[in-house]
Design a protein around this motif. Structure first.
Motif, PDB file in Angstrom:
ATOM      1  N   TYR A  67       4.979  -5.386  -5.960  1.00 14.00           N
ATOM      2  CA  TYR A  67       6.156  -6.312  -6.224  1.00 14.00           C
ATOM      3  C   TYR A  67       6.073  -7.141  -4.761  1.00 14.00           C
ATOM      4  N   PRO A  68       5.079  -7.778  -4.465  1.00 21.30           N
ATOM      5  CA  PRO A  68       4.718  -8.591  -3.217  1.00 21.30           C
ATOM      6  C   PRO A  68       6.131  -9.669  -2.864  1.00 21.30           C
ATOM      7  N   ILE A  69       6.349  -9.736  -1.763  1.00 21.54           N
ATOM      8  CA  ILE A  69       7.265 -10.819  -1.258  1.00 21.54           C
ATOM      9  C   ILE A  69       6.759 -11.422  -0.279  1.00 21.54           C
ATOM     10  N   ASP A  70       7.255 -12.363   0.262  1.00 20.70           N
ATOM     11  CA  ASP A  70       6.496 -13.241   1.366  1.00 20.70           C
ATOM     12  C   ASP A  70       7.128 -12.859   2.651  1.00 20.70           C
ATOM     13  N   ILE A  71       8.145 -11.735   2.904  1.00 20.29           N
ATOM     14  CA  ILE A  71       8.502 -11.271   4.192  1.00 20.29           C
ATOM     15  C   ILE A  71       8.542 -10.090   4.250  1.00 20.29           C
ATOM     16  N   THR A  72       7.561  -9.355   3.824  1.00 20.56           N
ATOM     17  CA  THR A  72       7.199  -7.799   4.220  1.00 20.56           C
ATOM     18  C   THR A  72       6.766  -7.586   5.450  1.00 20.56           C
ATOM     19  N   PRO A  73       7.426  -6.629   6.347  1.00 17.17           N
ATOM     20  CA  PRO A  73       6.830  -6.309   7.578  1.00 17.17           C
ATOM     21  C   PRO A  73       5.672  -5.439   7.488  1.00 17.17           C
ATOM     22  N   ALA A  74       4.918  -5.335   8.420  1.00 18.18           N
ATOM     23  CA  ALA A  74       3.722  -4.581   8.527  1.00 18.18           C
ATOM     24  C   ALA A  74       4.189  -3.253   8.239  1.00 18.18           C
ATOM     25  N   GLY A  75       3.062  -2.323   7.757  1.00 19.12           N
ATOM     26  CA  GLY A  75       3.206  -0.870   7.151  1.00 19.12           C
ATOM     27  C   GLY A  75       3.512  -0.235   8.480  1.00 19.12           C
ATOM     28  N   TRP A  76       2.937  -0.511   9.751  1.00 17.59           N
ATOM     29  CA  TRP A  76       3.343   0.493  10.855  1.00 17.59           C
ATOM     30  C   TRP A  76       4.820   0.437  11.201  1.00 17.59           C
TER      31      TRP A  76
END
Length: 328
Positions: A67-76
């Motif tokens: 479920y990709p969105i445009d404001i996901t932070p980096a995994g770390w």
């Protein structure tokens, strides 16, 4: 039942709340660990074997890719912020447990009028119980429920801080003279631990709302169903705009309206700066359009300025109070 509870010794009630609250809290990092740590993953990252497949169906990273969105932070960001939240609040929970080893007459934590009212413990338990519920509901791809649980947890954390701030201010002179160590331990451990927790889940609530606006619940299918009336980019723009306004409003309230209540809670803007930096780094080149990366950059700058201003005002006000005491 109400009459029976009213006859129970308040200290006994407080002991029960501390013990039961500790148990609920411990469940949150345990389930988060079982949900987030894969045993193995194939080359493409789509076949994750979890530590507890009988409890959870997905790894959070896999759901984020689905479920990709445009404001996901980096995994770390997720890998650092959640362990920090759980560790800091675990120390806070252990501190509250130590109250059981001290006579109630000498420990303000076991007294309902000082430091931590009963409402604090009810809200504290609700906050972490909702996080456990969110883990399961998001894992089952029930996003509307997961959004409600995150929003409820955010409100519960705010309630924890507000009731403790009010209780402390009401008895601050007594606490400074009779329980100074406990007072500052509550401010450093509990208030700042909840500050990081509340900041992150408030941001996570907006991320979850972003998913709700863009996607239908799509359990059991490979390709998620989009709602179609709003794009991921536009939804992300709305969420970032809300966050920018919220940061500005909170900064004004924290430093110029309620400063005497929350003057020792300094963890909020560092947590916000960390989270927004991860958002900016991941999306500066990966976003479809340019407005969201620009808004992300504005958020990073706003968080940095807010943090510097917050610490500057804190030390300025502290030095001012010291000078006033010396004059008196």
């Amino acid at each position: 039942m109400v009459n029976m509870l009213s006859k129970v010794d308040p200290v006994v009630v407080r002991i029960f709340l501390i013990l039961f609250g500790f148990i609920i809290f411990v469940c949150a990092p345990i389930f988060a660990f079982l949900n987030s740590i894969p045993v193995s993953v194939n080359t493409f990252g789509t076949n994750v074997k979890l530590l507890a497949p009988e409890l959870f169906e997905h790894n959070m990273e896999v759901l984020s890719d689905k479920y990709p969105i445009d404001i996901t932070p980096a995994g770390w960001v997720f890998s650092i912020i959640w362990p920090l939240i759980y560790f800091w609040n675990f120390i806070s929970a252990c501190f509250m447990l130590t109250a059981l080893c001290v006579k109630p007459s000498k420990n303000p934590i076991l007294r309902t009028e000082y430091l931590l009212p009963n409402t604090f413990f009810y809200s504290w338990m609700l906050a972490f119980a909702c996080i456990v519920g969110w883990l399961f509901s998001f894992d089952r791809e029930i996003f509307e429920l997961s959004f409600v649980l995150l929003a409820t947890s955010t409100v519960a954390v705010i309630t924890c801080l507000v009731v403790s701030y009010r209780a402390i201010l009401k008895e601050v002179s007594y606490l400074k003279h009779q329980h100074k160590v406990n007072l500052y331990l509550v401010r450093i451990l509990i208030h700042n631990g909840l500050g990081i927790f509340g900041t992150w889940i408030a941001a996570a609530t907006l991320l979850n709302l972003n998913v709700v606006l863009v996607y239908y619940d799509s359990p059991g299918v490979t390709i998620p169903r989009e709602r179609g009336f709003i794009s991921a980019e536009t939804s992300g723009t709305i969420m970032l705009s809300i966050l920018i306004v919220a940061v500005i409003v909170y900064f004004m309230l924290e430093n110029f309206v309620f400063e005497r209540y929350c003057r020792f809670t300094l963890s909020i803007f560092p947590a916000l700066l960390f989270a927004t930096s991860g958002l900016f780094i991941r999306n500066w080149y990966g976003s479809v359009g340019r407005q969201n990366p620009i808004l992300s950059a504005c958020l990073v700058a706003l968080s940095a300025v807010g943090m510097i201003a917050r610490f500057t005002l804190f030390f300025y006000n502290y030095a001012k109070r010291v000078r006033q005491r010396q004059i008196c």
